[in-house]
Scaffold this active site. Structure first.
Site, PDB file in Angstrom:
ATOM      1  N   ASN A 114       0.794  -1.226   0.000  1.00 39.45           N
ATOM      2  CA  ASN A 114       0.000   0.000   0.000  1.00 39.45           C
ATOM      3  C   ASN A 114       0.828   1.278   0.000  1.00 39.45           C
ATOM      4  O   ASN A 114       0.282   2.357  -0.174  1.00 39.45           O
ATOM      5  CB  ASN A 114      -0.960   0.007   1.190  1.00 39.45           C
ATOM      6  CG  ASN A 114      -0.248  -0.192   2.503  1.00 39.45           C
ATOM      7  OD1 ASN A 114       0.446  -1.206   2.676  1.00 39.45           O
ATOM      8  ND2 ASN A 114      -0.360   0.729   3.411  1.00 39.45           N
ATOM      9  N   GLN A 118      -5.356  -3.800  -2.169  1.00 40.85           N
ATOM     10  CA  GLN A 118      -4.836  -2.879  -3.188  1.00 40.85           C
ATOM     11  C   GLN A 118      -4.693  -3.560  -4.550  1.00 40.85           C
ATOM     12  O   GLN A 118      -4.217  -2.933  -5.505  1.00 40.85           O
ATOM     13  CB  GLN A 118      -3.477  -2.307  -2.757  1.00 40.85           C
ATOM     14  CG  GLN A 118      -3.479  -1.562  -1.429  1.00 40.85           C
ATOM     15  CD  GLN A 118      -4.217  -0.225  -1.472  1.00 40.85           C
ATOM     16  OE1 GLN A 118      -4.679   0.227  -2.530  1.00 40.85           O
ATOM     17  NE2 GLN A 118      -4.342   0.409  -0.326  1.00 40.85           N
ATOM     18  N   SER A 175     -11.482  -5.178   0.141  1.00 41.17           N
ATOM     19  CA  SER A 175     -12.196  -4.065   0.748  1.00 41.17           C
ATOM     20  C   SER A 175     -12.995  -3.332  -0.322  1.00 41.17           C
ATOM     21  O   SER A 175     -12.468  -3.017  -1.387  1.00 41.17           O
ATOM     22  CB  SER A 175     -11.167  -3.129   1.386  1.00 41.17           C
ATOM     23  OG  SER A 175     -11.744  -1.882   1.663  1.00 41.17           O
ATOM     24  N   ALA A 176     -14.267  -3.033  -0.027  1.00 44.03           N
ATOM     25  CA  ALA A 176     -15.116  -2.371  -1.016  1.00 44.03           C
ATOM     26  C   ALA A 176     -14.741  -0.909  -1.219  1.00 44.03           C
ATOM     27  O   ALA A 176     -14.794  -0.399  -2.338  1.00 44.03           O
ATOM     28  CB  ALA A 176     -16.582  -2.468  -0.584  1.00 44.03           C
ATOM     29  N   HIS A 177     -14.350  -0.234  -0.134  1.00 40.87           N
ATOM     30  CA  HIS A 177     -14.165   1.222  -0.257  1.00 40.87           C
ATOM     31  C   HIS A 177     -12.902   1.594  -1.028  1.00 40.87           C
ATOM     32  O   HIS A 177     -12.734   2.749  -1.397  1.00 40.87           O
ATOM     33  CB  HIS A 177     -14.214   1.903   1.116  1.00 40.87           C
ATOM     34  CG  HIS A 177     -12.990   1.756   1.944  1.00 40.87           C
ATOM     35  ND1 HIS A 177     -11.945   2.651   1.885  1.00 40.87           N
ATOM     36  CD2 HIS A 177     -12.629   0.816   2.853  1.00 40.87           C
ATOM     37  CE1 HIS A 177     -11.013   2.273   2.740  1.00 40.87           C
ATOM     38  NE2 HIS A 177     -11.397   1.171   3.335  1.00 40.87           N
ATOM     39  N   CYS A 191      -4.184   4.328   8.046  1.00 42.21           N
ATOM     40  CA  CYS A 191      -4.373   3.540   9.257  1.00 42.21           C
ATOM     41  C   CYS A 191      -3.220   3.743  10.220  1.00 42.21           C
ATOM     42  O   CYS A 191      -3.383   3.753  11.423  1.00 42.21           O
ATOM     43  CB  CYS A 191      -4.483   2.062   8.906  1.00 42.21           C
ATOM     44  SG  CYS A 191      -5.892   1.745   7.849  1.00 42.21           S
ATOM     45  N   THR A 250     -25.500  -9.847  11.714  1.00 44.58           N
ATOM     46  CA  THR A 250     -26.528  -9.765  10.687  1.00 44.58           C
ATOM     47  C   THR A 250     -25.901  -9.316   9.373  1.00 44.58           C
ATOM     48  O   THR A 250     -25.148  -8.344   9.332  1.00 44.58           O
ATOM     49  CB  THR A 250     -27.643  -8.794  11.129  1.00 44.58           C
ATOM     50  OG1 THR A 250     -28.236  -9.322  12.315  1.00 44.58           O
ATOM     51  CG2 THR A 250     -28.713  -8.645  10.061  1.00 44.58           C
TER      52      THR A 250
END
Lengths: 395, 395
Positions: A156, A192, A212-214, A340, A248
């Site tokens: 990254n 990535q 990761s979706a974002h 992060c 959920t």
């Protein structure tokens, strides 16, 4: 704002987010409920799962393995790491060993540091000066009791594409030489890589991979895990996601993720070409700024060992944070490595240090990362501003 | 569809979900990034956090403690449970003991079963026939090495409101009698309490509490944890959420959660009155169905020991699943206990069994749960349909 921090997060696709919100409102049953509203939601969730699985493999026939939706890349990585503890609970006395690259994301690196306190030993394999971990170095770290190998697909900070296929083969070979019946699992943090460069976990021979979706213009709070075969999770609960991820099910997140993934995979080749053009522009421009240095040393435009979406560069004598802040004041968003890490160890430049980049250079490093909406003019504006700010602020 | 499964999940507030999606698209910086887009997102996230904190306390001055956003109630519960392992890693030899009610949600119950394999012992405290765990029973289970007590605020099958304030006091007293300097932490799974009945974790003296947005018409994949004081998490990563919950912050989820929570807390008293009216109608109607039995035995309308939003009832001789499916065919959604359990242990009626409900009755049990959109006519339609189906299908 000119946004050059796509590796941190990407501007979401508004239409896909709004469609997912409408789906959440309309198809609101709990996918684990047995009544009609539940089964309708379940059908949509499984459709999202199938569509995401297809995005991971070159051919429809190869869409094997299992997709588990998670709350993000970090959780998918944690599931892979913590599963080793289940092995341990079954054979308490047995020593437990993990092999990891020294340049993993904090989601993996910090978890492994914590597990050390529980007696789980990790061998951290350093990359070369080029940011690449060699299969030989990983193989040399394998032991009889190694339960897991974890190496990220694309770093990254440097964009270095790790040779995962070769690593999987080398690990299997090393395990055989140690007389092991089965090799350790090999996990890849692929947040990535997926949707940005060709990535097929089945073909690479991986045991698991995290997404990761974002990072792909999808929603926050949604990720996924690809599993070649099921595993024994450490965090359990209501049995959702095949027992592997409790809570959920987030249908809207899963739906949006599969939509952005399809979009990314469909346009992968043309986007990659676009990113290569921006990379060439960036590297040429950086080389023209007196004193600025592209990292790793000698990275050239078009080098297929690197993701063109991510580039690090150092401006010696000027702290990366100061430069990033000055650029932000001028309307340009870049970062100093992982967002992060800005919480935990702001000053530490662990990835660059592991590559042997001297502190005076890593201190001055920033990361520029591009995406589908980035224009050549954005890169030019960044280069021109960075050069100006650097001239003004450098000692 | 007449929806009487609100305890499983609630129909989201469409406007709030759409607003959150717009926010995600507009304010897309990573809250941990230091550039302007990051700090803008951070400011919104902290605003959501403050607003949620205010929803938890009677007065603004009391809005202390720390809110940690999570991916849901399950994760918030897992954080509390797994934190005990950190204690263990510091003093490896020390035995570790947890006290839990026998009627916890699967997110807690299954995790404790798994931790048993790692040498963490749990004493499960059974409730009385009324579904309530007594402070005395919890206190009697406390040992010198008890690290954590976990008792849910409102049981998800019976609606029984556990006497948490008294339990906290009894635990402290028991710890003192054992000569302990500090009492064990007391955690509460409050996903069925927050926003539905008055719930103030500070006033109750809790150490931590878990919440879920989707139980309050918010998005899936979003939860929160209230902490009286920080804790040492077991799952770590990029240092987000004060180091307690790793992963890129889900601003849209947090924003939507604070919005639905404000709405729920503002209208709590009138909604509670509405739920009490529906409860009275439901219980009266159930008593009029020959053979049907309200659980726990003798629960009366208006009994403040139960959340009026949740009611269990048995239709002896007819399997709960069969009745629920028949009702679904008639356009009515109810459940047989937790949706989460429908994955794992479909046939097990753990909560009712722990209360001493005989198998022939728990076998025939369904759960009816209401919410703000439930109309008296919905309840009437359910009662009329259930009576008809029961007459038709019972032996």
């Amino acid at each position: 704002m000119i946004y050059l921090d796509w590796a941190s997060t990407s501007p979401p696709d508004r239409a896909i987010l709004l469609e997912a919100a409408e789906l959440a409102a309309a198809c609101y049953g709990n996918p684990s409920s047995t009544h009609r509203l539940g089964t309708e939601a379940r059908a949509k969730l499984e459709e999202a799962r199938s569509r995401l699985a297809l995005c991971l493999h070159a051919t429809k026939e190869a869409a094997r393995g299992c997709i588990v939706f998670t709350s993000g890349g970090s959780e998918a990585n944690a599931i892979a790491l913590l599963a080793t503890l289940r092995k341990r609970s079954h054979a308490r006395a047995a020593p437990l060993h993990i092999v990891a690259s020294a340049i993993e994301h904090a989601a993996i690196h910090e978890q492994l540091r914590l597990l050390a306190g529980l007696g789980v030993e990790t061998s951290f394999v350093r990359p070369g000066a080029n940011g690449l971990v060699t299969p030989e170095a990983v193989a040399a770290a394998i032991r009889k009791e190694t339960a897991l190998v974890t190496v990220m697909a694309v770093n990254n900070e440097t964009g270095a594409i790790q040779p995962l296929g070769d690593i999987v083969r080398a690990v299997a070979c090393a395990a055989r030489e140690l007389g092991r019946a089965t090799p350790p699992r090999v996990h890849a943090d692929a947040v990535q890589a997926f949707g940005k460069i060709p990535f097929d976990p089945l073909k690479l021979g991986l045991s698991s991979a995290a997404f990761s979706a974002h990072k792909l213009r999808g929603p926050r709070g949604t990720g996924a895990m690809w599993l070649a075969a099921t595993l024994e999770p450490f965090v359990v609960g209501g049995g959702q996601e095949g027992g592997i991820r409790p809570g959920t099910e987030n249908l809207a997140g899963a739906w949006a993720f599969s939509n952005v993934a399809e979009q990314a995979v469909t346009s992968l080749a043309s986007e990659l070409q676009h990113a290569r053009e921006l990379e060439a522009r960036l590297i040429a421009g950086m080389e023209a700024i007196p004193g600025a240095i592209v990292l790793p040393f000698g990275r050239k435009a078009g080098d297929t060992r690197y993701s063109p979406y991510i580039l690090s560069a150092s401006f010696p004598g000027l702290a990366g944070e100061v430069l990033a802040r000055a650029l932000s004041d001028e309307g340009i968003a870049v970062s100093t490595g992982s967002a992060c890490a800005s919480n935990a160890h702001a000053k530490e430049r662990r990835v660059l240090a592991a590559m042997g980049v001297p502190p005076e250079l890593s201190f001055g490093a920033i990361r520029i990362s591009t995406g589908t909406l980035t224009l050549p003019a954005d890169v030019d504006r960044f280069l021109e501003t960075a050069a100006r700010v650097y001239t003004r602020l450098k000692p």
